[in-house]
Design an enzyme around this catalytic site. Sequence first.
Site, PDB file in Angstrom:
ATOM      1  N   THR A 136       0.822  -1.209   0.000  1.00  0.00           N
ATOM      2  CA  THR A 136       0.000   0.000   0.000  1.00  0.00           C
ATOM      3  C   THR A 136       0.859   1.264   0.000  1.00  0.00           C
ATOM      4  O   THR A 136       2.008   1.245   0.461  1.00  0.00           O
ATOM      5  CB  THR A 136      -0.910   0.007   1.247  1.00  0.00           C
ATOM      6  OG1 THR A 136      -1.589   1.263   1.347  1.00  0.00           O
ATOM      7  CG2 THR A 136      -0.097  -0.193   2.519  1.00  0.00           C
ATOM      8  N   ASP A 137       0.268   2.365  -0.463  1.00  0.00           N
ATOM      9  CA  ASP A 137       0.959   3.651  -0.394  1.00  0.00           C
ATOM     10  C   ASP A 137       1.057   4.173   1.032  1.00  0.00           C
ATOM     11  O   ASP A 137       1.867   5.062   1.329  1.00  0.00           O
ATOM     12  CB  ASP A 137       0.263   4.691  -1.278  1.00  0.00           C
ATOM     13  CG  ASP A 137      -1.215   4.909  -0.949  1.00  0.00           C
ATOM     14  OD1 ASP A 137      -1.751   4.262  -0.032  1.00  0.00           O
ATOM     15  OD2 ASP A 137      -1.844   5.743  -1.638  1.00  0.00           O
ATOM     16  N   GLU A 138       0.267   3.628   1.944  1.00  0.00           N
ATOM     17  CA  GLU A 138       0.225   4.160   3.307  1.00  0.00           C
ATOM     18  C   GLU A 138       1.523   3.933   4.083  1.00  0.00           C
ATOM     19  O   GLU A 138       1.748   4.570   5.113  1.00  0.00           O
ATOM     20  CB  GLU A 138      -0.969   3.570   4.069  1.00  0.00           C
ATOM     21  CG  GLU A 138      -2.296   3.956   3.454  1.00  0.00           C
ATOM     22  CD  GLU A 138      -3.489   3.615   4.321  1.00  0.00           C
ATOM     23  OE1 GLU A 138      -3.376   3.741   5.556  1.00  0.00           O
ATOM     24  OE2 GLU A 138      -4.524   3.218   3.758  1.00  0.00           O
ATOM     25  N   TYR A 162      -2.161  -0.404  10.885  1.00  0.00           N
ATOM     26  CA  TYR A 162      -2.271  -1.069   9.581  1.00  0.00           C
ATOM     27  C   TYR A 162      -1.051  -0.795   8.719  1.00  0.00           C
ATOM     28  O   TYR A 162      -0.386  -1.718   8.230  1.00  0.00           O
ATOM     29  CB  TYR A 162      -3.536  -0.617   8.855  1.00  0.00           C
ATOM     30  CG  TYR A 162      -3.492  -0.895   7.370  1.00  0.00           C
ATOM     31  CD1 TYR A 162      -3.376  -2.199   6.890  1.00  0.00           C
ATOM     32  CD2 TYR A 162      -3.535   0.145   6.435  1.00  0.00           C
ATOM     33  CE1 TYR A 162      -3.304  -2.465   5.524  1.00  0.00           C
ATOM     34  CE2 TYR A 162      -3.473  -0.111   5.077  1.00  0.00           C
ATOM     35  CZ  TYR A 162      -3.358  -1.404   4.616  1.00  0.00           C
ATOM     36  OH  TYR A 162      -3.282  -1.668   3.278  1.00  0.00           O
ATOM     37  N   LYS A 166       2.016  -3.320   7.335  1.00  0.00           N
ATOM     38  CA  LYS A 166       2.352  -3.516   5.928  1.00  0.00           C
ATOM     39  C   LYS A 166       3.800  -3.115   5.659  1.00  0.00           C
ATOM     40  O   LYS A 166       4.495  -3.749   4.843  1.00  0.00           O
ATOM     41  CB  LYS A 166       1.408  -2.713   5.043  1.00  0.00           C
ATOM     42  CG  LYS A 166      -0.026  -3.237   5.026  1.00  0.00           C
ATOM     43  CD  LYS A 166      -0.131  -4.645   4.429  1.00  0.00           C
ATOM     44  CE  LYS A 166       0.071  -4.654   2.935  1.00  0.00           C
ATOM     45  NZ  LYS A 166      -0.173  -6.021   2.363  1.00  0.00           N
TER      46      LYS A 166
END
Length: 356
Positions: A136-138, A162, A166
């Site tokens: 993810t970009d997060e 989260y 990741k």
Amino acid sequence: MQADTILVTGGAGFIGSNFVLQWMAHEPSTIINLDKLTYAGNPLNLAAIASDRRYKFLQGDICDRELVAELLITHRPRAIVHFAAESHVDRSIHGPDDFVRTNVNGTFSLLEEARAYWSGLDGEAKTAFRFLHVSTDEVYGSLGPTDPAFSEEMRYAPNSPYSASKAAADHLVRAYFHTYGLPTLTSNCSNNYGPFQFPEKLIPLVILHAVSGKPIPVYGDGQNVRDWLFVADHCEAIRAVLATGRVCETYNIGGQNELKNLDVVNTICSVLDELQPQDSAIPRNQLITYVTDRPGHDRRYAMNISKIESELGWRPKETFETGIRKTIQWYLENPAWIQSVLTGNYRQWMATQYSL
């Protein structure tokens, strides 16, 4: 001899099921789909291919190393495409344990079994094997209003349980190449939307509430910016990365659609007003209800996709305007699927999260 088979983890979830359906429509390989079927995993997503001889579903946990080892030995896949993850930021705030277990420990377990399997391969089969980790970009954190978009060289700065889980998984995947030589690939995507998305996420939540005339919850001032990626475009990008991506490289995948959350909500309301003008809850943007912002809510994400564009020739096909219409139309045409996921647990979650 290695089979023309790929192992997909989490293939009954939102992105995973879209990937499986697209793969089956365009690729000759067999798919083995390993999914634990948590609340967001739904076998109905894959009903269209359930009887296809090239598709096999197995319910199981990626943390079950004996099961994973047996699958690899039995089916001898040429690649693993790893979607399986807990993925909702709000849920990670309320219960981070599951996120560490699945996203960190689960990825570790999968890497260990993949390494053992790959080490036993010979010649061309060993050279051709790939482990593709979908992230993810997060993991990159939050951008200011004028900051350049996330590139693959950005330092990691996760701000939620989260995204931290990741990020940890991303680092493990990288380490397994540099330490053991396992041929890994990583993709980091922006916010996905499209068919089969569980309605805890913004876009399906807004569609369902707008259709039923319920209050539409918007966090804070609604000015948080995200880059929106239509899920079919994302799946095509993953196929490109798997086919020709360079080993141990990371590829950012974005939709090139930076929008404020409030603009996304207003667009959905406007399209629904057009498609269902007879509904009494018009204009639907009157249903917007501002709710207390979530802790650590990142202000802006944006993705630089120049690497995947130049190296692999991929670009998103859908604009937000075309993709959101396709998405809204799908939800309007699939009320049975919607009802199948709106369980008591989901309603309880909504009441707790948004006080609605």
